[in-house]
Design an enzyme around this catalytic site. Structure first.
Site, PDB file in Angstrom:
ATOM      1  N   LEU A 137       0.814  -1.215   0.000  1.00 25.82           N
ATOM      2  CA  LEU A 137       0.000   0.000   0.000  1.00 25.82           C
ATOM      3  C   LEU A 137       0.852   1.273   0.000  1.00 25.82           C
ATOM      4  O   LEU A 137       0.355   2.340   0.362  1.00 25.82           O
ATOM      5  CB  LEU A 137      -0.925   0.008   1.227  1.00 25.82           C
ATOM      6  CG  LEU A 137      -2.076  -1.006   1.200  1.00 25.82           C
ATOM      7  CD1 LEU A 137      -2.803  -1.008   2.549  1.00 25.82           C
ATOM      8  CD2 LEU A 137      -3.045  -0.685   0.067  1.00 25.82           C
ATOM      9  N   SER A 138       2.108   1.188  -0.411  1.00 24.36           N
ATOM     10  CA  SER A 138       2.963   2.380  -0.377  1.00 24.36           C
ATOM     11  C   SER A 138       2.513   3.442  -1.376  1.00 24.36           C
ATOM     12  O   SER A 138       2.878   4.609  -1.232  1.00 24.36           O
ATOM     13  CB  SER A 138       4.415   2.001  -0.649  1.00 24.36           C
ATOM     14  OG  SER A 138       4.576   1.552  -1.981  1.00 24.36           O
ATOM     15  N   MET A 139       1.714   3.040  -2.400  1.00 24.96           N
ATOM     16  CA  MET A 139       1.222   3.998  -3.387  1.00 24.96           C
ATOM     17  C   MET A 139      -0.292   4.212  -3.263  1.00 24.96           C
ATOM     18  O   MET A 139      -0.933   4.720  -4.178  1.00 24.96           O
ATOM     19  CB  MET A 139       1.565   3.539  -4.798  1.00 24.96           C
ATOM     20  CG  MET A 139       3.016   3.750  -5.172  1.00 24.96           C
ATOM     21  SD  MET A 139       3.453   5.514  -5.289  1.00 24.96           S
ATOM     22  CE  MET A 139       2.533   6.017  -6.726  1.00 24.96           C
ATOM     23  N   ASN A 246       1.388   7.171  -0.354  1.00 24.91           N
ATOM     24  CA  ASN A 246       1.042   6.922   1.044  1.00 24.91           C
ATOM     25  C   ASN A 246       2.248   7.338   1.886  1.00 24.91           C
ATOM     26  O   ASN A 246       3.010   6.508   2.380  1.00 24.91           O
ATOM     27  CB  ASN A 246       0.709   5.444   1.246  1.00 24.91           C
ATOM     28  CG  ASN A 246      -0.039   5.172   2.532  1.00 24.91           C
ATOM     29  OD1 ASN A 246      -0.272   6.083   3.331  1.00 24.91           O
ATOM     30  ND2 ASN A 246      -0.410   3.920   2.748  1.00 24.91           N
TER      31      ASN A 246
END
Length: 284
Positions: A137-139, A246
């Site tokens: 979920l880093s993006m 994120n």
């Protein structure tokens, strides 16, 4: 001429054509051999004495011998082969079936088709476009876990990178040092957003707001403002600065530094799976 006479002549002519044509050996293949006794155009039929069978003789109009025609099968029976070694395709083992298939015209055509298709697919993947899978979920919110997207690999050679573009890249050496060179993550490609290009002065301040060259940036694609401060720093020549959307849950350039542009694999151009997320939302 009466109708009955016409019919007789018609059938006689057909019999002559049949017996005198190249296919006569097939039509009269069971006839025995007879003596050269003129029968005024009739086909001689004997009892096959002297051991000579399988021939027929026809007399022409002048009573002469029109030549012996050899019967290809004097026994009058089809001579089927009893080759017990010949097996059907289903009786072959797997290796033999593969060999049989490769030797068949259909197999050769299929191999040609598969080879061309595979070659085209490899060329597309290596030189033009390739699929990528989002594992984290880093993006987020631009990409969610499980999204599959297309990465275009052509324009990086002809067009300079711009701010806000999403790129896929091989991690720089500083990233590998942080996660450990023996870690599997050290070899995995990353996806982040370019927030500054070479020559830009970058700073994150005032409650996590991004400033580039002193100008506050509008970033509707981020999940939240950063809870850290960064900079000011100037992006070196031949490099870019990349951050995750994120911001507070991304191992990105504010930790491992700048990214050499030569590490870039390509630009993310659109999401193609799942169907309800197809599109280019958030990709500039």
């Amino acid at each position: 001429m009466s109708s009955a006479s016409s019919k007789v002549l018609k059938w006689a002519s057909l019999a002559f054509v049949a017996l005198g044509s190249p296919s006569a050996e097939v039509i009269a293949f069971s006839a025995p051999r007879h003596r050269n006794t003129p029968l005024r155009g009739a086909v001689g039929r004997g009892n096959g004495i002297n051991g000579n069978i399988g021939r027929l003789w026809m007399a022409g109009k002048n009573g002469g011998n029109d030549g012996d025609n050899v019967d290809p099968n004097p026994g009058g029976l089809n001579q089927w082969s009893d080759d017990d070694d010949e097996r059907s395709f289903e009786d072959l083992n797997f290796i033999e079936q593969i060999q049989e298939w490769f030797g068949s015209p259909e197999g050769k055509e299929d191999v040609k088709t598969y080879t061309v298709s595979l070659g085209v697919a490899l060329c597309l993947r290596l030189l033009i476009i390739e699929p990528r899978y989002i594992p984290s979920l880093s993006m987020y919110p631009t990409f969610e876990v499980g999204d599959q997207l297309a990465v275009e690999k052509v324009t990086k050679r002809i067009r300079p990178f711009s701010r806000k573009e999403v790129v896929v890249f091989n991690p720089p050496e500083t990233f590998r040092e942080i996660v450990g060179n023996t870690s599997g993550k050290a070899k995995e490609a990353l996806i982040k957003r370019i927030i500054a290009i070479e020559g830009d002065e970058v700073e994150i301040k005032m409650g996590g707001k991004l400033f580039v060259n002193g100008v506050k940036q509008d970033e509707p694609f981020t999940a939240e403002d950063a809870d850290y401060e960064f900079g000011p720093v100037v992006v070196p020549t031949g490099e870019v600065l990349c951050l995750g959307d994120n911001r507070n849950h991304s191992l990105d350039g504010h930790i491992w530094g700048f990214l050499p542009t030569e590490n870039v694999i390509g630009r993310a151009v659109f999401v193609y799976w799942p169907p309800w997320r197809v599109g280019t939302t958030g990709m500039y």
